[in-house]
Scaffold this motif. Sequence first.
Motif, PDB file in Angstrom:
ATOM      1  N   ARG A 296      -0.206  20.515  22.171  1.00 30.29           N
ATOM      2  CA  ARG A 296      -0.498  19.926  20.691  1.00 30.29           C
ATOM      3  C   ARG A 296      -1.856  20.081  20.569  1.00 30.29           C
ATOM      4  N   PRO A 297      -2.879  19.832  21.338  1.00 32.76           N
ATOM      5  CA  PRO A 297      -4.443  20.282  20.964  1.00 32.76           C
ATOM      6  C   PRO A 297      -4.692  21.497  20.573  1.00 32.76           C
ATOM      7  N   GLN A 298      -3.728  22.578  21.149  1.00 35.16           N
ATOM      8  CA  GLN A 298      -4.004  24.170  20.820  1.00 35.16           C
ATOM      9  C   GLN A 298      -3.351  24.430  19.476  1.00 35.16           C
ATOM     10  N   MET A 299      -2.372  23.873  18.951  1.00 32.17           N
ATOM     11  CA  MET A 299      -1.644  23.869  17.773  1.00 32.17           C
ATOM     12  C   MET A 299      -2.279  24.486  16.379  1.00 32.17           C
ATOM     13  N   GLU A 374       9.111  39.226  23.276  1.00 31.19           N
ATOM     14  CA  GLU A 374       8.516  39.338  21.682  1.00 31.19           C
ATOM     15  C   GLU A 374       8.792  37.900  21.238  1.00 31.19           C
ATOM     16  N   GLN A 375       9.836  37.373  21.257  1.00 32.87           N
ATOM     17  CA  GLN A 375      10.155  35.971  20.753  1.00 32.87           C
ATOM     18  C   GLN A 375       8.893  34.972  21.275  1.00 32.87           C
ATOM     19  N   ILE A 376       8.694  35.128  22.992  1.00 29.86           N
ATOM     20  CA  ILE A 376       7.467  34.172  23.273  1.00 29.86           C
ATOM     21  C   ILE A 376       6.225  34.534  22.542  1.00 29.86           C
ATOM     22  N   SER A 377       5.819  35.785  22.333  1.00 29.97           N
ATOM     23  CA  SER A 377       4.468  36.301  21.773  1.00 29.97           C
ATOM     24  C   SER A 377       4.787  35.690  20.312  1.00 29.97           C
ATOM     25  N   GLN A 378       5.555  36.051  19.638  1.00 25.88           N
ATOM     26  CA  GLN A 378       5.477  35.426  18.184  1.00 25.88           C
ATOM     27  C   GLN A 378       5.444  34.184  18.121  1.00 25.88           C
ATOM     28  N   LEU A 379       5.826  33.196  18.918  1.00 27.02           N
ATOM     29  CA  LEU A 379       5.837  31.794  18.756  1.00 27.02           C
ATOM     30  C   LEU A 379       4.543  31.360  19.157  1.00 27.02           C
ATOM     31  N   LYS A 380       3.896  32.004  20.354  1.00 28.00           N
ATOM     32  CA  LYS A 380       2.523  31.632  20.594  1.00 28.00           C
ATOM     33  C   LYS A 380       1.517  32.069  19.543  1.00 28.00           C
ATOM     34  N   SER A 381       1.809  33.258  18.913  1.00 29.75           N
ATOM     35  CA  SER A 381       0.946  33.578  18.033  1.00 29.75           C
ATOM     36  C   SER A 381       0.836  32.702  16.728  1.00 29.75           C
ATOM     37  N   PHE A 382       2.265  32.472  16.249  1.00 30.73           N
ATOM     38  CA  PHE A 382       2.184  31.566  15.002  1.00 30.73           C
ATOM     39  C   PHE A 382       1.343  30.187  15.234  1.00 30.73           C
ATOM     40  N   PHE A 383       1.508  29.452  16.093  1.00 34.44           N
ATOM     41  CA  PHE A 383       1.069  28.300  16.429  1.00 34.44           C
ATOM     42  C   PHE A 383      -0.415  28.280  17.320  1.00 34.44           C
ATOM     43  N   ILE A 385      -1.264  29.147  20.363  1.00 33.03           N
ATOM     44  CA  ILE A 385      -0.942  28.716  21.927  1.00 33.03           C
ATOM     45  C   ILE A 385      -1.837  29.843  22.533  1.00 33.03           C
ATOM     46  N   ARG A 386      -2.846  29.092  23.356  1.00 34.11           N
ATOM     47  CA  ARG A 386      -3.412  30.231  24.118  1.00 34.11           C
ATOM     48  C   ARG A 386      -2.969  30.165  25.639  1.00 34.11           C
ATOM     49  N   SER A 387      -2.366  29.179  26.148  1.00 33.78           N
ATOM     50  CA  SER A 387      -1.783  28.991  27.475  1.00 33.78           C
ATOM     51  C   SER A 387      -0.714  28.056  27.480  1.00 33.78           C
ATOM     52  N   GLN A 388       0.294  28.220  28.260  1.00 35.42           N
ATOM     53  CA  GLN A 388       1.321  27.359  28.620  1.00 35.42           C
ATOM     54  C   GLN A 388       1.637  27.377  30.168  1.00 35.42           C
ATOM     55  N   THR A 389       1.933  26.210  30.696  1.00 38.97           N
ATOM     56  CA  THR A 389       1.898  26.425  32.084  1.00 38.97           C
ATOM     57  C   THR A 389       2.796  26.905  32.941  1.00 38.97           C
ATOM     58  N   LEU A 390       4.069  26.898  32.461  1.00 41.45           N
ATOM     59  CA  LEU A 390       4.929  27.573  32.967  1.00 41.45           C
ATOM     60  C   LEU A 390       4.820  28.995  33.043  1.00 41.45           C
ATOM     61  N   GLU A 391       4.484  29.503  31.943  1.00 41.71           N
ATOM     62  CA  GLU A 391       4.231  30.994  31.680  1.00 41.71           C
ATOM     63  C   GLU A 391       3.178  31.384  32.606  1.00 41.71           C
ATOM     64  N   THR A 392       1.993  30.467  32.716  1.00 48.42           N
ATOM     65  CA  THR A 392       0.949  30.746  33.545  1.00 48.42           C
ATOM     66  C   THR A 392       1.237  30.931  35.236  1.00 48.42           C
TER      67      THR A 392
END
Length: 414
Positions: A296-299, A374-383, A385-392
């Motif tokens: 939420r703080p990143q969005m 690509e879906q993950i990348s597009q969602l992060k870019s649209f909102f 998002i710089r980082s998400q714990t599971l992805e990290t």
Amino acid sequence: MNTNLVGPQETFLSELQEHVREGRVSRVVFAKYSGPELGLVRVTVRPVVLRDVASLSVVASYATRDITKNYDVPAGLEEVKTLMNSGFARIHLLTAEEDIELAATRKGAWTLRRSRVSRAIESSPTHDRTKTHSLRLDEPFLTELGITDRQHRLIPSMSRKWKQINKFTEVLENAITQSPLRDQHRIAAVDFGSGKGYLTFALYVLLEKKLNREAVVTGVELRNDLATLTETAARNTAFSGLSFVEGTVEGFGTDATDIMVALHACDTATDHAIHFGIANKASIIVCSPCCHKELRPQMTWPTAIHPLMRHGVHQGAQAEMLTDALRSLLLEACGYETKVFEFISPEETSKNKMILAVKRATPLSLTEQHEVAEQISQLKSFFGIRSQTLETLLQRDRLGHAAAGSEPEDATRA
């Protein structure tokens, strides 16, 4: 008004009381009204849980409106008794196994008819449905954990928990039949944040008794008093393959995990639990996330939807959807079929969303992996998002394997 009941009416009310006590009632419908109240069409009575108290919701349906009144169970049954002599000619009691109809003849006599059915019990007034209970009320662990009394009768205040337990076991049973575990005799499972152990015990009984598997189930709980309490309960019920330990996801070690469960883990604790399941090649991963705080703080969002997102409640809902969508996609990238759904009615609990991931029989093709990434990348870019714990955590695993000269199986490329 005369509320004295005779013959079939007494039998009907007695059976209704028994079905309510056992948690088997779907609803009671009063129909064919010919009394003095103008506009009244029918009355529907349903079991609900309000503020952790078993209750009966009585909805009077008029031609232009509905009026709802909620009662505790004793008062609700008294209201039903009053309604039975208030001008309704048909009264239907619907349970999972049968319909019981109390009908008035033209001469004013009452008759009782029964018919066997196969129906899912409605879990709440919202029409969410759950199948006939997977577990029996006479299971000793239910008494040990305070869900039933010594006569194996459901304690009214635990009816909501009873529904949650049965829905959980229903989801798990279906997942097992669709997973690589369907033909596996020995199944190891871990339940992180096991709390009072309701679902941990239910999982063990499902595996051992209903599915006839050799079960090794461990509940992991941060609070020492609860871990001690549930371990004692496991010993009292002589469940040799069930144990409870004090600990966390990060500190828990295991040789094998076939099923990973983490319900109501707060914020990024859900990500650590999912990562544990992926890293340990679990065939089934089940989570019910809560407290979606990380994103939420990143969005950020385009100007066009600023009017939508200026409301805090909308921002919270969007953060929740985004977080669980990314988790689902990351699981898919790691070789799982995923579903995100409400596993029980919001009337029962607000923490009702479940992420269910079942290991695929075959890995994703390279094309499919690129599509998910690509879906993950597009969602992060649209909102934004710089980082998400599971992805990290998954990226850290990939780097570790690369340094060791090998690639992890089903590693995400997101």
